[in-house]
Design a protein around this motif. Structure first.
Motif, PDB file in Angstrom:
ATOM      1  N   PHE A 149       0.823  -1.196   0.000  1.00  0.00           N
ATOM      2  CA  PHE A 149       0.000   0.000   0.000  1.00  0.00           C
ATOM      3  C   PHE A 149       0.864   1.255   0.000  1.00  0.00           C
ATOM      4  O   PHE A 149       1.981   1.230   0.512  1.00  0.00           O
ATOM      5  CB  PHE A 149      -0.924   0.003   1.220  1.00  0.00           C
ATOM      6  N   PRO A 150       0.347   2.342  -0.561  1.00  0.00           N
ATOM      7  CA  PRO A 150       1.102   3.604  -0.554  1.00  0.00           C
ATOM      8  C   PRO A 150       1.462   4.008   0.875  1.00  0.00           C
ATOM      9  O   PRO A 150       0.668   3.847   1.803  1.00  0.00           O
ATOM     10  CB  PRO A 150       0.116   4.605  -1.168  1.00  0.00           C
ATOM     11  N   GLU A 151       2.689   4.510   1.033  1.00  0.00           N
ATOM     12  CA  GLU A 151       3.175   4.984   2.326  1.00  0.00           C
ATOM     13  C   GLU A 151       3.120   3.879   3.391  1.00  0.00           C
ATOM     14  O   GLU A 151       3.043   4.153   4.587  1.00  0.00           O
ATOM     15  CB  GLU A 151       2.366   6.204   2.792  1.00  0.00           C
ATOM     16  N   GLU A 152       3.158   2.622   2.924  1.00  0.00           N
ATOM     17  CA  GLU A 152       3.168   1.459   3.812  1.00  0.00           C
ATOM     18  C   GLU A 152       2.035   1.497   4.837  1.00  0.00           C
ATOM     19  O   GLU A 152       2.200   1.161   6.007  1.00  0.00           O
ATOM     20  CB  GLU A 152       4.528   1.339   4.509  1.00  0.00           C
ATOM     21  N   GLN A 153       0.874   1.918   4.368  1.00  0.00           N
ATOM     22  CA  GLN A 153      -0.280   1.975   5.259  1.00  0.00           C
ATOM     23  C   GLN A 153      -0.618   0.586   5.780  1.00  0.00           C
ATOM     24  O   GLN A 153      -0.628  -0.389   5.041  1.00  0.00           O
ATOM     25  CB  GLN A 153      -1.493   2.542   4.515  1.00  0.00           C
ATOM     26  N   LYS A 154      -0.927   0.527   7.072  1.00  0.00           N
ATOM     27  CA  LYS A 154      -1.359  -0.725   7.664  1.00  0.00           C
ATOM     28  C   LYS A 154      -2.844  -0.924   7.416  1.00  0.00           C
ATOM     29  O   LYS A 154      -3.613   0.043   7.364  1.00  0.00           O
ATOM     30  CB  LYS A 154      -1.069  -0.726   9.166  1.00  0.00           C
ATOM     31  N   VAL A 155      -3.238  -2.172   7.272  1.00  0.00           N
ATOM     32  CA  VAL A 155      -4.622  -2.500   6.952  1.00  0.00           C
ATOM     33  C   VAL A 155      -5.374  -2.852   8.235  1.00  0.00           C
ATOM     34  O   VAL A 155      -4.852  -3.537   9.120  1.00  0.00           O
ATOM     35  CB  VAL A 155      -4.682  -3.670   5.951  1.00  0.00           C
ATOM     36  N   ALA A 156      -6.624  -2.376   8.329  1.00  0.00           N
ATOM     37  CA  ALA A 156      -7.462  -2.638   9.492  1.00  0.00           C
ATOM     38  C   ALA A 156      -8.571  -3.636   9.187  1.00  0.00           C
ATOM     39  O   ALA A 156      -9.071  -4.308  10.088  1.00  0.00           O
ATOM     40  CB  ALA A 156      -8.075  -1.338  10.007  1.00  0.00           C
ATOM     41  N   GLN A 157      -8.963  -3.729   7.902  1.00  0.00           N
ATOM     42  CA  GLN A 157     -10.059  -4.633   7.547  1.00  0.00           C
ATOM     43  C   GLN A 157      -9.937  -5.027   6.083  1.00  0.00           C
ATOM     44  O   GLN A 157      -9.500  -4.233   5.239  1.00  0.00           O
ATOM     45  CB  GLN A 157     -11.414  -3.945   7.789  1.00  0.00           C
ATOM     46  N   VAL A 158     -10.350  -6.258   5.768  1.00  0.00           N
ATOM     47  CA  VAL A 158     -10.321  -6.760   4.398  1.00  0.00           C
ATOM     48  C   VAL A 158     -11.610  -7.494   4.097  1.00  0.00           C
ATOM     49  O   VAL A 158     -12.219  -8.108   4.995  1.00  0.00           O
ATOM     50  CB  VAL A 158      -9.101  -7.685   4.171  1.00  0.00           C
ATOM     51  N   ALA A 159     -12.052  -7.429   2.848  1.00  0.00           N
ATOM     52  CA  ALA A 159     -13.247  -8.154   2.417  1.00  0.00           C
ATOM     53  C   ALA A 159     -13.089  -8.549   0.961  1.00  0.00           C
ATOM     54  O   ALA A 159     -12.588  -7.780   0.138  1.00  0.00           O
ATOM     55  CB  ALA A 159     -14.507  -7.301   2.593  1.00  0.00           C
ATOM     56  N   CYS A 160     -13.514  -9.767   0.635  1.00  0.00           N
ATOM     57  CA  CYS A 160     -13.467 -10.270  -0.737  1.00  0.00           C
ATOM     58  C   CYS A 160     -14.855 -10.260  -1.356  1.00  0.00           C
ATOM     59  O   CYS A 160     -15.827 -10.666  -0.704  1.00  0.00           O
ATOM     60  CB  CYS A 160     -12.946 -11.704  -0.779  1.00  0.00           C
ATOM     61  N   GLY A 161     -14.925  -9.835  -2.599  1.00  0.00           N
ATOM     62  CA  GLY A 161     -16.085 -10.096  -3.415  1.00  0.00           C
ATOM     63  C   GLY A 161     -15.826 -11.329  -4.243  1.00  0.00           C
ATOM     64  O   GLY A 161     -14.877 -12.092  -3.992  1.00  0.00           O
ATOM     65  N   TRP A 162     -16.657 -11.509  -5.250  1.00  0.00           N
ATOM     66  CA  TRP A 162     -16.492 -12.682  -6.098  1.00  0.00           C
ATOM     67  C   TRP A 162     -15.149 -12.648  -6.823  1.00  0.00           C
ATOM     68  O   TRP A 162     -14.376 -13.600  -6.799  1.00  0.00           O
ATOM     69  CB  TRP A 162     -17.642 -12.716  -7.105  1.00  0.00           C
TER      70      TRP A 162
END
Length: 267
Positions: A149-162
């Motif tokens: 991710f830009p600027e090494e942003q940390k992720v808080a949540q993820v979701a998949c679609g189809w």
């Protein structure tokens, strides 16, 4: 905790036991065989660990133990189990590539899988024809690949679609990548390209975007034919007896004639 795939279901109880039921042809119930189950059946314990999370893809299942270890089982024609191969697993199998990380969130797409670690790193693997794994290419990945991710942003949540994926970062920015032919990426166009959704992200249009594969055009046709946009099973066909399906990236004759929906017809 409960999760639902296309035709199977999984649940984790308060005491850490995992159950599976429904359609089990690919071992996606985790019960050691390819049989269907009409009522919940307990999956054998995995190294004595208690499970705390569960998610389903179309024909595979993902689960996380209280220690943060990640396990997957079921269909893996596109590497969606993350074990470095394309082999089905009929019981939960640890994803060794992430054994030194603690998994905090999981999500399953049609044929891809995403996992978020406790330190905010996001990994994806599996079918990647539309870049939905987030690895910056269109190649299928049978092992976890980190999403940058830009600027090494940390992720808080993820979701998949189809066939697409979204992530919410600690900076409260929303990113989307993968298939976009119905506008599901939220960037105002119906093209496949990774984006930050400006309308939902405080950093706005000035933020750098995710890396894109050269095979995913940044400028593509806006109009998409209905047959391409609404195809239920893109690039697939019903296999004829004796056909041998190719492995990987869209040449999947995954709906054989003996795999039609079972319907009860009253006489």
């Amino acid at each position: 905790m409960i999760a639902a795939g296309a035709e199977h279901t999984a649940a984790v109880t308060e005491d850490g036991e995992i159950y599976g039921w429904g359609w089990g042809r690919y071992g996606n119930l985790g019960l050691g065989d390819r049989n269907d189950r009409f009522v919940p059946e307990k999956v054998s314990s995995v190294e004595g660990e208690k499970m705390v999370l569960v998610a389903c893809g179309w024909r595979h299942t993902i689960t996380v133990s209280s220690s943060g270890s990640l396990y997957t089982y079921g269909w893996s024609k596109y590497g969606q189990l993350g074990h470095g191969d394309f082999e089905d697993h009929l019981v939960p199998h640890k994803v060794e590539a992430l054994k030194d990380s603690s998994t905090s969130q999981i999500s399953g797409g049609w044929r891809h899988t995403m996992a978020l670690t406790s330190d905010g790193k996001l990994y994806g693997w599996g079918w990647n024809k539309f870049g939905q794994v987030g690895a910056g290419d269109n190649a299928d990945h049978c092992s976890p690949a980190q999403v940058n991710f830009p600027e090494e942003q940390k992720v808080a949540q993820v979701a998949c679609g189809w066939r697409h994926t979204l992530a919410f970062t600690e900076k409260k920015n929303v990113f989307a990548w993968g298939r976009g032919t119905s506008g599901q990426l939220g960037h105002g166009e119906i093209v496949d390209r990774p984006v930050m959704i400006d309308a939902l992200s405080p950093d706005g249009p000035g933020c750098k975007k995710l890396e894109s594969s050269a095979a995913i055009p940044f400028a593509a046709k806006i109009w998409v034919s209905p047959s391409e946009r609404y195809a239920l099973v893109p690039d697939e066909k019903v296999a004829k007896p004796g056909d041998v399906s190719a492995r990987g990236n869209g040449a999947d004759a995954s709906v054989p004639e003996n795999d039609v929906k079972r319907m009860r017809v009253s006489s």
